[in-house]
Design an enzyme around this catalytic site. Sequence first.
Site, PDB file in Angstrom:
ATOM      1  N   GLU A  47      22.476  77.201  53.029  1.00  0.00           N
ATOM      2  CA  GLU A  47      23.383  76.180  52.486  1.00  0.00           C
ATOM      3  C   GLU A  47      24.832  76.622  52.784  1.00  0.00           C
ATOM      4  O   GLU A  47      25.142  77.828  52.763  1.00  0.00           O
ATOM      5  CB  GLU A  47      23.152  76.139  50.962  1.00  0.00           C
ATOM      6  CG  GLU A  47      24.065  75.220  50.170  1.00  0.00           C
ATOM      7  CD  GLU A  47      23.801  75.353  48.644  1.00  0.00           C
ATOM      8  OE1 GLU A  47      23.212  76.374  48.199  1.00  0.00           O
ATOM      9  OE2 GLU A  47      24.188  74.422  47.915  1.00  0.00           O
ATOM     10  N   LYS A 120      22.455  66.908  49.288  1.00  0.00           N
ATOM     11  CA  LYS A 120      21.797  67.611  48.168  1.00  0.00           C
ATOM     12  C   LYS A 120      21.624  66.707  46.947  1.00  0.00           C
ATOM     13  O   LYS A 120      22.601  66.186  46.404  1.00  0.00           O
ATOM     14  CB  LYS A 120      22.626  68.845  47.801  1.00  0.00           C
ATOM     15  CG  LYS A 120      21.996  69.765  46.766  1.00  0.00           C
ATOM     16  CD  LYS A 120      22.870  71.020  46.580  1.00  0.00           C
ATOM     17  CE  LYS A 120      22.249  72.042  45.661  1.00  0.00           C
ATOM     18  NZ  LYS A 120      23.100  73.252  45.566  1.00  0.00           N
ATOM     19  N   CYS A 153      18.939  74.370  48.229  1.00  0.00           N
ATOM     20  CA  CYS A 153      19.044  75.286  47.095  1.00  0.00           C
ATOM     21  C   CYS A 153      18.461  74.752  45.792  1.00  0.00           C
ATOM     22  O   CYS A 153      17.250  74.677  45.664  1.00  0.00           O
ATOM     23  CB  CYS A 153      20.490  75.753  46.928  1.00  0.00           C
ATOM     24  SG  CYS A 153      20.551  77.385  46.144  1.00  0.00           S
TER      25      CYS A 153
HETATM   26  C1  ACM Z   1      22.689  76.535  44.305  1.00  0.00           C
HETATM   27  O1  ACM Z   1      22.176  75.437  44.207  1.00  0.00           O
HETATM   28  N1  ACM Z   1      23.500  76.842  45.304  1.00  0.00           N
HETATM   29  C2  ACM Z   1      22.443  77.586  43.307  1.00  0.00           C
END
Ligand code: ACM
Length: 273
Positions: A47, A120, A153
Amino acid sequence: MTKEEILGVAAITIVQNNPKLFHVSENLENSLELIKGVKSNVILFPELAFTGYAFTDRKELEGICESPLEGRGKVFSYFRQYCVDNNVNVAYGFVEKYKDLFFNSMIFVRSNGEFELYRKTHLFCREKLFFSPGDTGFKIIEENNVKYGLAICFDWMFPESFRTLSLMGADIILHAANLVLPYCQEANRLRSLENRVFIATANRCGHENNREISYDFTGMSQLTAPNGEVVKRFSTDNCEAVTIDIDEKDSRNKKINPFNDLFKDRVRKFYHL
Ligand code: ACM
């Protein structure tokens, strides 16, 4: 670079790096050094792989954001050419600017230079201060008969994320991460097992400070298999790229014994969605 052979149909390269906050060119250069000479179907970076993570406000995003849908972005332009030149697919996380919104996004650049975006879905903690929640929904990308699912993530924390990607047909979930909590690596064994799917997690390592913010990233990038085993786990703090061959057909058989099929046996009328 080390190469580990398993069954051998799709080769996936997982990269663990340690970017310096805001030093995009240097981070790109260092990461390219890690993948020099790699032969693979897909190279997966973490990420926000080339920008760093510890942002404190929207203003900081202006100088490092990219807009692939408008054809803009230094890292994007580089990988578009790289993928064509090296006949490889590359996936990585980046700060996307679209209209006047910022997204914590992931791009999958195909070997012909075309690309797909995933934004995301589940924002973590302070990300909510400057990123908008993803509006793309989960994505599956098919290349050479392998189906790749995209996740970023904190999506791991919601079992629905990897379940959805698996129900959509993912053979392998490409999970780009900047993990700061200690749970995901073990949890993803279960996510692999409960969905009978490969999960590749490319995580970063190192430490970042920015004004009042500081993070320690957990490293330990990994590949977990449909039987819940950890095929490969990296160290907590080494930057490296590892290429692993997987047989994606292992993800396509959802039977766990002659009587049970993980997907056909779901009893949806009793589930709350
Ligand atoms: C995250 O979602 N970067 C912990």
